[in-house]
Design a protein around this motif. Structure first.
Motif, PDB file in Angstrom:
ATOM      1  N   ASP A  45      57.129  17.859  -7.796  1.00  0.00           N
ATOM      2  CA  ASP A  45      57.409  16.734  -6.911  1.00  0.00           C
ATOM      3  C   ASP A  45      56.827  16.951  -5.522  1.00  0.00           C
ATOM      4  OD1 ASP A  45      58.855  15.520  -8.948  1.00  0.00           O
ATOM      5  OD2 ASP A  45      60.742  16.450  -8.327  1.00  0.00           O
ATOM      6  N   LEU A  46      56.594  18.220  -5.161  1.00  0.00           N
ATOM      7  CA  LEU A  46      55.980  18.574  -3.888  1.00  0.00           C
ATOM      8  C   LEU A  46      54.728  19.388  -4.148  1.00  0.00           C
ATOM      9  CD1 LEU A  46      59.047  19.798  -1.749  1.00  0.00           C
ATOM     10  CD2 LEU A  46      57.774  17.674  -1.433  1.00  0.00           C
ATOM     11  N   ALA A  47      53.694  19.159  -3.356  1.00  0.00           N
ATOM     12  CA  ALA A  47      52.472  19.977  -3.420  1.00  0.00           C
ATOM     13  C   ALA A  47      52.592  21.065  -2.358  1.00  0.00           C
ATOM     14  CB  ALA A  47      51.241  19.124  -3.174  1.00  0.00           C
ATOM     15  N   LEU A  48      52.255  22.288  -2.727  1.00  0.00           N
ATOM     16  CA  LEU A  48      52.441  23.409  -1.810  1.00  0.00           C
ATOM     17  C   LEU A  48      51.673  23.211  -0.509  1.00  0.00           C
ATOM     18  CD1 LEU A  48      53.552  26.215  -1.179  1.00  0.00           C
ATOM     19  CD2 LEU A  48      51.559  27.184  -2.368  1.00  0.00           C
ATOM     20  N   ARG A  49      50.393  22.883  -0.582  1.00  0.00           N
ATOM     21  CA  ARG A  49      49.589  22.754   0.642  1.00  0.00           C
ATOM     22  C   ARG A  49      50.144  21.656   1.545  1.00  0.00           C
ATOM     23  NH1 ARG A  49      44.853  25.049  -1.449  1.00  0.00           N
ATOM     24  NH2 ARG A  49      45.498  27.169  -1.953  1.00  0.00           N
ATOM     25  N   ALA A  50      50.564  20.537   0.949  1.00  0.00           N
ATOM     26  CA  ALA A  50      51.139  19.450   1.740  1.00  0.00           C
ATOM     27  C   ALA A  50      52.440  19.893   2.391  1.00  0.00           C
ATOM     28  CB  ALA A  50      51.372  18.223   0.867  1.00  0.00           C
ATOM     29  N   ALA A  51      53.261  20.645   1.650  1.00  0.00           N
ATOM     30  CA  ALA A  51      54.527  21.115   2.200  1.00  0.00           C
ATOM     31  C   ALA A  51      54.299  22.078   3.357  1.00  0.00           C
ATOM     32  CB  ALA A  51      55.346  21.785   1.102  1.00  0.00           C
ATOM     33  N   VAL A  52      53.244  22.890   3.273  1.00  0.00           N
ATOM     34  CA  VAL A  52      52.905  23.807   4.369  1.00  0.00           C
ATOM     35  C   VAL A  52      52.423  23.019   5.580  1.00  0.00           C
ATOM     36  CG1 VAL A  52      51.342  25.651   5.097  1.00  0.00           C
ATOM     37  CG2 VAL A  52      52.421  25.757   2.838  1.00  0.00           C
ATOM     38  N   ARG A  53      51.537  22.051   5.355  1.00  0.00           N
ATOM     39  CA  ARG A  53      51.020  21.238   6.459  1.00  0.00           C
ATOM     40  C   ARG A  53      52.131  20.491   7.187  1.00  0.00           C
ATOM     41  NH1 ARG A  53      47.044  19.671   2.720  1.00  0.00           N
ATOM     42  NH2 ARG A  53      48.110  17.657   2.485  1.00  0.00           N
ATOM     43  N   GLU A  54      53.112  20.032   6.435  1.00  0.00           N
ATOM     44  CA  GLU A  54      54.196  19.248   7.019  1.00  0.00           C
ATOM     45  C   GLU A  54      55.305  20.116   7.610  1.00  0.00           C
ATOM     46  OE1 GLU A  54      55.381  16.776   3.805  1.00  0.00           O
ATOM     47  OE2 GLU A  54      53.426  15.753   3.682  1.00  0.00           O
ATOM     48  N   ASP A  92      48.689  37.387   8.281  1.00  0.00           N
ATOM     49  CA  ASP A  92      47.252  37.280   8.529  1.00  0.00           C
ATOM     50  C   ASP A  92      46.413  37.711   7.336  1.00  0.00           C
ATOM     51  OD1 ASP A  92      47.647  36.436  11.205  1.00  0.00           O
ATOM     52  OD2 ASP A  92      48.015  38.526  11.800  1.00  0.00           O
ATOM     53  N   SER A  93      47.058  37.994   6.223  1.00  0.00           N
ATOM     54  CA  SER A  93      46.324  38.478   5.046  1.00  0.00           C
ATOM     55  C   SER A  93      45.608  37.340   4.356  1.00  0.00           C
ATOM     56  CB  SER A  93      47.292  39.130   4.070  1.00  0.00           C
ATOM     57  OG  SER A  93      48.095  38.122   3.462  1.00  0.00           O
ATOM     58  N   ALA A  94      44.775  37.716   3.384  1.00  0.00           N
ATOM     59  CA  ALA A  94      44.083  36.707   2.572  1.00  0.00           C
ATOM     60  C   ALA A  94      45.078  35.832   1.817  1.00  0.00           C
ATOM     61  CB  ALA A  94      43.136  37.402   1.600  1.00  0.00           C
ATOM     62  N   VAL A  95      46.180  36.434   1.355  1.00  0.00           N
ATOM     63  CA  VAL A  95      47.197  35.673   0.637  1.00  0.00           C
ATOM     64  C   VAL A  95      47.769  34.590   1.543  1.00  0.00           C
ATOM     65  CG1 VAL A  95      49.477  35.771  -0.443  1.00  0.00           C
ATOM     66  CG2 VAL A  95      47.790  37.547  -0.937  1.00  0.00           C
ATOM     67  N   ALA A  96      48.154  34.967   2.778  1.00  0.00           N
ATOM     68  CA  ALA A  96      48.734  34.004   3.714  1.00  0.00           C
ATOM     69  C   ALA A  96      47.739  32.891   4.052  1.00  0.00           C
ATOM     70  CB  ALA A  96      49.187  34.723   4.974  1.00  0.00           C
ATOM     71  N   LYS A  97      46.487  33.253   4.229  1.00  0.00           N
ATOM     72  CA  LYS A  97      45.479  32.258   4.576  1.00  0.00           C
ATOM     73  C   LYS A  97      45.258  31.265   3.436  1.00  0.00           C
ATOM     74  CE  LYS A  97      43.142  35.200   7.948  1.00  0.00           C
ATOM     75  NZ  LYS A  97      41.935  35.997   8.272  1.00  0.00           N
ATOM     76  N   VAL A  98      45.261  31.755   2.203  1.00  0.00           N
ATOM     77  CA  VAL A  98      45.127  30.855   1.057  1.00  0.00           C
ATOM     78  C   VAL A  98      46.288  29.881   1.020  1.00  0.00           C
ATOM     79  CG1 VAL A  98      45.198  30.737  -1.457  1.00  0.00           C
ATOM     80  CG2 VAL A  98      43.703  32.382  -0.352  1.00  0.00           C
ATOM     81  N   LEU A  99      47.500  30.399   1.231  1.00  0.00           N
ATOM     82  CA  LEU A  99      48.684  29.541   1.161  1.00  0.00           C
ATOM     83  C   LEU A  99      48.688  28.504   2.279  1.00  0.00           C
ATOM     84  CD1 LEU A  99      51.435  32.157   0.217  1.00  0.00           C
ATOM     85  CD2 LEU A  99      50.219  30.562  -1.283  1.00  0.00           C
ATOM     86  N   ARG A 100      48.076  28.823   3.398  1.00  0.00           N
ATOM     87  CA  ARG A 100      47.975  27.848   4.485  1.00  0.00           C
ATOM     88  C   ARG A 100      46.777  26.926   4.328  1.00  0.00           C
ATOM     89  NH1 ARG A 100      49.720  32.296   8.011  1.00  0.00           N
ATOM     90  NH2 ARG A 100      47.529  32.814   8.346  1.00  0.00           N
ATOM     91  N   GLY A 101      45.935  27.213   3.327  1.00  0.00           N
ATOM     92  CA  GLY A 101      44.755  26.385   3.097  1.00  0.00           C
ATOM     93  C   GLY A 101      43.646  26.652   4.080  1.00  0.00           C
ATOM     94  N   GLU A 102      43.576  27.853   4.613  1.00  0.00           N
ATOM     95  CA  GLU A 102      42.534  28.187   5.609  1.00  0.00           C
ATOM     96  C   GLU A 102      41.266  28.659   4.913  1.00  0.00           C
ATOM     97  OE1 GLU A 102      44.296  31.086   8.168  1.00  0.00           O
ATOM     98  OE2 GLU A 102      45.803  29.692   8.958  1.00  0.00           O
TER      99      GLU A 102
END
Length: 215
Positions: A188-197, A205-215
């Motif tokens: 019901d929620l998209a992860l990237r949208a939930a992060v943006r909102e 600052d890791s690669a994992v965190a950057k992926v989750l933030r969509g950077e």
């Protein structure tokens, strides 16, 4: 030890249910995916199970090659239960059941018990599906904290654990609430949208965190 009940059907699904279809068995697997657990810890995190039933299930699971039991080295005197490689193969089964059962959750009932780490397996599926890669993610909910081992980080050891990850900093820290986890797990929620909102906070600052933030 009583003989195991069987459907007596020459069918792989029936054989699987012979081994794990009894009440509580798969929930014991869910708990042991966090690593070795003492009997008392299992009983505490499986509210509603009787001591007799828990002991019986653990014996059956050991007989069926899903778990092993070993004594902790000195000065410990307790025994712990842990999954075998065969038992760990039930991870995708539990995740598929969780995905299927997500829409059945609805509003939390007054009689529903909850533990923070029960949200771990749905989140592992969501984060790995988002391409988070390999690493350790700490999750902070109002109900408590737990950590996830994604990808290769969880291939051999515990898939998740309660509290903080221990030695070293996690690759990312997620802050969200239980309803958001449920929304993500159900689609019901998209992860990237939930992060943006700002519904899901991501620190690191890791690669994992950057992926989750969509950077």
């Amino acid at each position: 030890m009583s003989p195991r009940r069987s459907y007596d059907q020459y069918c792989s699904a029936a054989r699987a249910l012979d081994a794990v279809g009894d009440r509580w068995t798969l929930l014991i697997v869910r708990e042991l995916l966090a690593g070795p657990r003492r009997y008392t810890d299992l009983h505490a995190d499986l509210p509603g199970v009787s001591t007799d039933v828990l002991a019986s299930r653990l014996k059956d699971m050991e007989r069926d090659g899903l778990t092993t039991r070993r004594r902790l080295p000195p000065p410990g005197v307790a025994y712990v239960y842990e999954l075998t490689a065969r038992g760990r193969e039930l991870l995708p089964v539990l995740q598929a059941l969780g995905e299927w059962g997500g829409p059945l959750l609805g509003e939390r009932r007054a009689t529903d018990a909850v533990r923070a780490h029960w949200f771990a397996l749905p989140l592992v599926r969501v984060l790995e599906g988002a391409g988070a890669g390999d690493g350790v993610v700490e999750v902070r909910l109002e109900e408590g904290r737990f950590f996830l081992r994604l990808g290769a980080a969880g291939d051999e050891g515990p898939v998740y654990g309660e509290g903080v990850a221990g030695a070293g900093e996690p690759d990312a820290v997620l802050t969200l609430d239980a309803s958001t986890v449920t929304g993500l797990a159900c689609g019901d929620l998209a992860l990237r949208a939930a992060v943006r909102e700002g519904v899901v906070g991501v620190e690191g600052d890791s690669a994992v965190a950057k992926v989750l933030r969509g950077e």
